[in-house]
Design a protein around this motif. Structure first.
Motif, mmCIF file in Angstrom:
data_model
loop_
_atom_site.group_PDB
_atom_site.id
_atom_site.type_symbol
_atom_site.label_atom_id
_atom_site.label_comp_id
_atom_site.label_asym_id
_atom_site.label_seq_id
_atom_site.Cartn_x
_atom_site.Cartn_y
_atom_site.Cartn_z
ATOM 1 N N SER A 44 4.237 6.100 -12.152
ATOM 2 C CA SER A 44 4.519 7.514 -12.504
ATOM 3 C C SER A 44 4.369 9.191 -13.511
ATOM 4 C CB SER A 44 4.993 8.106 -11.261
ATOM 5 O OG SER A 44 4.453 9.764 -10.578
ATOM 6 N N GLN A 80 0.390 7.319 2.420
ATOM 7 C CA GLN A 80 -0.393 8.082 2.190
ATOM 8 C C GLN A 80 -1.548 8.417 0.922
ATOM 9 O OE1 GLN A 80 1.809 12.261 1.745
ATOM 10 N NE2 GLN A 80 3.317 11.110 3.122
ATOM 11 N N SER A 81 -1.587 7.026 0.810
ATOM 12 C CA SER A 81 -2.765 5.970 -0.543
ATOM 13 C C SER A 81 -3.391 5.432 0.561
ATOM 14 C CB SER A 81 -1.964 5.985 -1.622
ATOM 15 O OG SER A 81 -2.736 6.068 -2.484
ATOM 16 N N SER A 82 -4.684 4.809 -0.331
ATOM 17 C CA SER A 82 -5.176 3.830 -0.377
ATOM 18 C C SER A 82 -4.799 3.023 -1.771
ATOM 19 C CB SER A 82 -6.823 4.634 -0.441
ATOM 20 O OG SER A 82 -6.966 4.856 -1.818
ATOM 21 N N SER A 83 -4.291 3.320 -2.582
ATOM 22 C CA SER A 83 -3.642 2.506 -3.420
ATOM 23 C C SER A 83 -2.284 1.219 -3.295
ATOM 24 C CB SER A 83 -2.700 3.466 -4.672
ATOM 25 O OG SER A 83 -3.643 4.121 -5.520
ATOM 26 N N GLN A 124 1.227 -1.125 -0.124
ATOM 27 C CA GLN A 124 0.364 0.077 0.184
ATOM 28 C C GLN A 124 1.542 1.633 0.215
ATOM 29 O OE1 GLN A 124 -3.297 -0.120 3.183
ATOM 30 N NE2 GLN A 124 -3.311 2.675 2.690
ATOM 31 N N LEU A 125 1.336 1.731 -0.757
ATOM 32 C CA LEU A 125 1.157 3.188 -0.935
ATOM 33 C C LEU A 125 1.209 4.227 0.075
ATOM 34 C CD1 LEU A 125 0.718 4.082 -5.035
ATOM 35 C CD2 LEU A 125 2.996 2.761 -3.408
ATOM 36 N N ASN A 127 5.915 13.311 -4.716
ATOM 37 C CA ASN A 127 5.566 13.385 -3.418
ATOM 38 C C ASN A 127 6.223 11.446 -2.823
ATOM 39 O OD1 ASN A 127 3.960 11.794 -4.730
ATOM 40 N ND2 ASN A 127 2.451 13.279 -4.384
ATOM 41 N N GLU A 128 6.005 11.450 -2.071
ATOM 42 C CA GLU A 128 6.700 9.967 -1.086
ATOM 43 C C GLU A 128 5.474 8.872 -2.504
ATOM 44 O OE1 GLU A 128 7.672 7.773 2.546
ATOM 45 O OE2 GLU A 128 5.418 8.963 2.918
ATOM 46 N N PRO A 129 4.396 9.286 -2.186
ATOM 47 C CA PRO A 129 3.809 7.478 -3.153
ATOM 48 C C PRO A 129 4.158 7.704 -4.546
ATOM 49 C CG PRO A 129 2.147 9.670 -2.800
ATOM 50 C CD PRO A 129 3.329 9.829 -1.805
ATOM 51 N N ASN A 130 4.298 8.932 -5.456
ATOM 52 C CA ASN A 130 4.634 8.990 -6.661
ATOM 53 C C ASN A 130 6.146 8.956 -6.612
ATOM 54 O OD1 ASN A 130 2.454 9.546 -8.787
ATOM 55 N ND2 ASN A 130 2.199 11.459 -7.048
#
Length: 486
Positions: free
Chosen positions: A337, A252-255, A249-250, A325-328
Motif C-alpha cells: 500500500s 470492500q474489494s475484489s482484490s 479477499q481484501l 482505509n481497511e483494504p489498504n
C-alpha cells in the motif's frame, strides 16, 4: 524651510534609518548565519587558505587537506572516494554536503570552542587549522556492505545501513551508485562544474544517499512491526494460532492477497511464529485488519515512522505510515500500500528489537577534536523511544531466529552464531519497474552487536529472480560477520 525641501529631508532621513536598520540587522542578528552560509564566497575563500581538519574512520582520514600549489593553498582529498562519499560529502568552492557541511565549523576551525587555538595562532607563528571529526563507521563493515552491493553487478541501485543496537552508532552506511567527491573538490572550477552537471544529469542519481533519502515499500520486513503490534496489543503471542490460507479477499474489494512461499501458508490456521518464518501475506493482512489502522500506525510511529531521528547528517526524509482505509490497512500488514521506509528506518526496527524494545537515536559523528587532538565533544548514546516491551522483543527475537533457521532467511545464517532476520520482497505492480528486495537482521541474537538493513532498489534482474533472501540476505550476512569478527 519650504515644504518640498522639508519633504525631501524627511524622505532622506527615512532612507538613512532604513539603511542603518538593515546594516544593524545584517551585522548583528544575521552575522552568524551569513558566516556559516554555503553561499558565502568570502568565507569559503578564507577556508581554502588554511588547513581544514580531517574526517576520520577508525582513526584513518577519509577526507583530508593537502597543500596545493595554487591560489587556494589547500586541496581537499578523499582517499577512498566513493566508499564514503555519501557520508563525507564534498567541500568545494560552489557547495558543500554531508559531514563537510554539518560539521563545517569544527573542520574549518571556526567553532567557538576553538577560539583559544585561533587566538594562539594569531598571536604566534602557527598556521591556523581546523579540528577533526571521528565517525562511528566500522571500516570493515563499510567495505563489506560496499563490496556486497557491487557484487550484484552493473546498474545496481541499493543501500545498506548497519547500527550498533545498544548505542545507535551507525557502523555502515552505503548507497550505490556512488560518486567520487574528489571531482567536486577540484580547484579547476570549470571541471568541477562539468562533473557536477554530469552527476546531476545521471538518471541513476549517484549523489542521492538512498540510505536516508529513498523511501520504498518495505515489503515483508514490515511484518516485524505488524507482529510487534499484535503482541503488544494482546491480540496474539508467538505460539498463538492465527488465520492464514492460500488467499484472502481484501475487505470492500475484489482484490485477493496471495502468498509467495508456495503452499507453506495454505493451512487456515498457523502459529504467529510460523507465519513470520514463512512470510505468510494472508496471515499478516488479516492481523492488520483485526488490529485496525490506528494501532498499526501507532506501532509504526513507535519505531520512528512519520518522523526523523538522524541529526548529524543532513537530508534524512521521513518514512511514512499514513492513515489508511481497511483494504489498504490489510496491505500495510505486509509492507505494501502506501507504507514507505528508508533503509535507516528498517535498521532502526531491527535494532530496537535487538535492544530489548528500546530504539536508540542513530548517529554518525562519534567525536569532535581540536587540531591538538583534544576532545571537544563526544556523542553519548541517547534513547530515541521505547517501541515495545522487553518481553515482546524477546518473542520477536526468537521468531526472527526461526526465520533464519527454519524459514525464508537461510542465506543469512552464520555457523556457530544465532542470527535473527527477516526477508522482504516488495511488489511494484509494474512490468517496467523491478520489485524491491529487502532484508533486515541482527546478530548475535543472544548478545546483539549489529543490526542491518539491506535494500535493493534495482538489480537489473527479472522479478522472478528478485527476493530479499536471495539478493539482500548474503550482503547482510557479510556485514554482520565483519562486525562480529567471523
Amino acid at each position: 524651510m519650504n515644504k518640498p525641501i522639508r519633504t525631501l529631508s524627511l524622505f532622506c532621513g527615512l532612507l538613512f534609518l532604513v539603511l542603518l536598520g538593515n546594516a544593524t540587522y545584517l551585522q548583528y542578528f544575521k552575522a552568524d548565519s551569513l558566516s556559516k552560509s554555503s553561499l558565502n564566497r568570502r568565507v569559503i575563500e578564507a577556508s581554502f587558505a588554511r588547513e581544514r581538519g580531517a574526517i576520520l574512520v577508525g582513526g584513518e582520514p577519509v577526507a583530508r587537506s593537502v597543500k596545493a600549489d595554487d591560489r587556494y593553498k589547500w586541496q581537499r582529498r578523499y582517499p577512498q572516494g566513493p566508499l564514503y562519499a555519501h557520508e563525507t560529502g564534498w567541500f568545494s568552492f560552489f557547495s558543500q554536503s554531508g559531514i563537510e557541511r554539518s560539521q563545517n565549523q569544527v573542520l574549518s576551525g571556526d567553532d567557538p570552542r576553538l577560539f583559544a587555538r585561533r587566538l594562539a595562532d594569531l598571536l604566534g607563528s602557527g598556521q591556523p587549522k581546523g579540528g577533526s571529526v571521528e565517525l562511528t563507521l566500522d571500516p570493515k563493515a563499510q567495505q563489506a556492505a560496499y563490496d556486497g552491493l557491487q557484487a550484484l553487478g552493473q546498474g545496481i541501485q541499493g543501500s545498506v545501513v548497519a547500527i550498533e543496537p545498544a548505542t545507535g552508532r551507525i557502523l555502515a552506511m552505503v548507497s550505490l551508485p556512488s560518486f567520487d567527491p574528489n571531482r567536486l573538490a577540484s580547484h579547476d572550477l570549470s571541471r568541477v562544474s562539468k562533473a557536477d552537471s554530469r552527476l546531476e544529469g545521471d538518471t541513476a542519481q549517484p549523489k542521492l544517499n538512498r540510505a536516508i533519502r529513498t523511501t520504498l515499500p518495505p515489503g515483508s520486513t514490515f511484518k516485524l512491526v505488524t507482529a510487534a503490534a499484535a503482541i503488544e496489543n494482546g491480540l496474539y503471542d508467538a505460539e498463538s494460532m492465527v488465520p492464514a490460507g492460500a488467499g484472502y479477499q481484501l475487505p470492500q474489494s475484489s482484490s485477493v492477497v496471495h502468498n509467495s512461499t508456495g503452499s507453506a501458508c495454505n493451512p487456515q490456521q498457523i502459529t504467529l511464529k510460523y507465519a513470520l518464518e514463512w512470510s505468510c501475506n494472508t496471515a499478516f493482512a488479516k492481523i492488520a485488519v483485526k488490529l485496525g489502522n490506528a494501532k498499526m500506525k501507532k506501532m509504526a510511529e513507535a519505531f520512528g515512522f512519520n518522523d526523523t531521528a538522524l541529526t548529524d547528517l543532513p537530508g534524512e526524509v521521513q518514512s511514512v505510515y499514513p492513515t489508511l482505509n481497511e483494504p489498504n490497512t490489510a496491505l500495510s500488514g505486509f509492507g505494501q500500500s502506501d507504507v514507505r521506509a528508508t533503509p535507516l528506518q528498517m535498521a532502526m526496527v531491527a535494532a530496537g528489537i535487538a535492544n530489548g524494545g528500546i530504539v536508540m537515536t542513530p548517529h554518525l559523528v562519534d567525536e569532535l577534536r581540536s587540531p591538538d587532538f583534544d576532545s571537544l565533544d563526544k556523542t553519548n548514546p541517547t534513547t530515541y523511544r521505547r517501541a515495545i516491551s522487553s518481553a515482546t522483543a524477546r518473542q520477536l527475537t526468537d521468531m526472527m531466529v526461526g526465520v533464519v533457521e527454519e524459514g525464508t532467511a537461510a542465506t543469512a545464517a552464520i555457523p556457530g552464531i544465532r542470527v535473527a532476520g527477516k526477508t522482504g520482497t516488495a511488489q511494484t505492480g509494474r512490468s517496467d519497474i523491478s520489485n524491491y528486495a529487502w532484508f533486515t537482521s541482527f546478530a548475535p541474537a543472544d548478545d546483539p552487536q549489529v543490526a542491518v538493513a539491506v535494500m535493493i532498489q534495482n538489480s537489473q534482474r527479472s522479478n522472478g529472480e528478485i527476493s530479499g533472501g536471495g539478493l539482500a540476505g548474503p550482503i547482510a550476512k557479510a556485514v554482520m560477520e565483519a562486525v562480529i569478527g567471523k
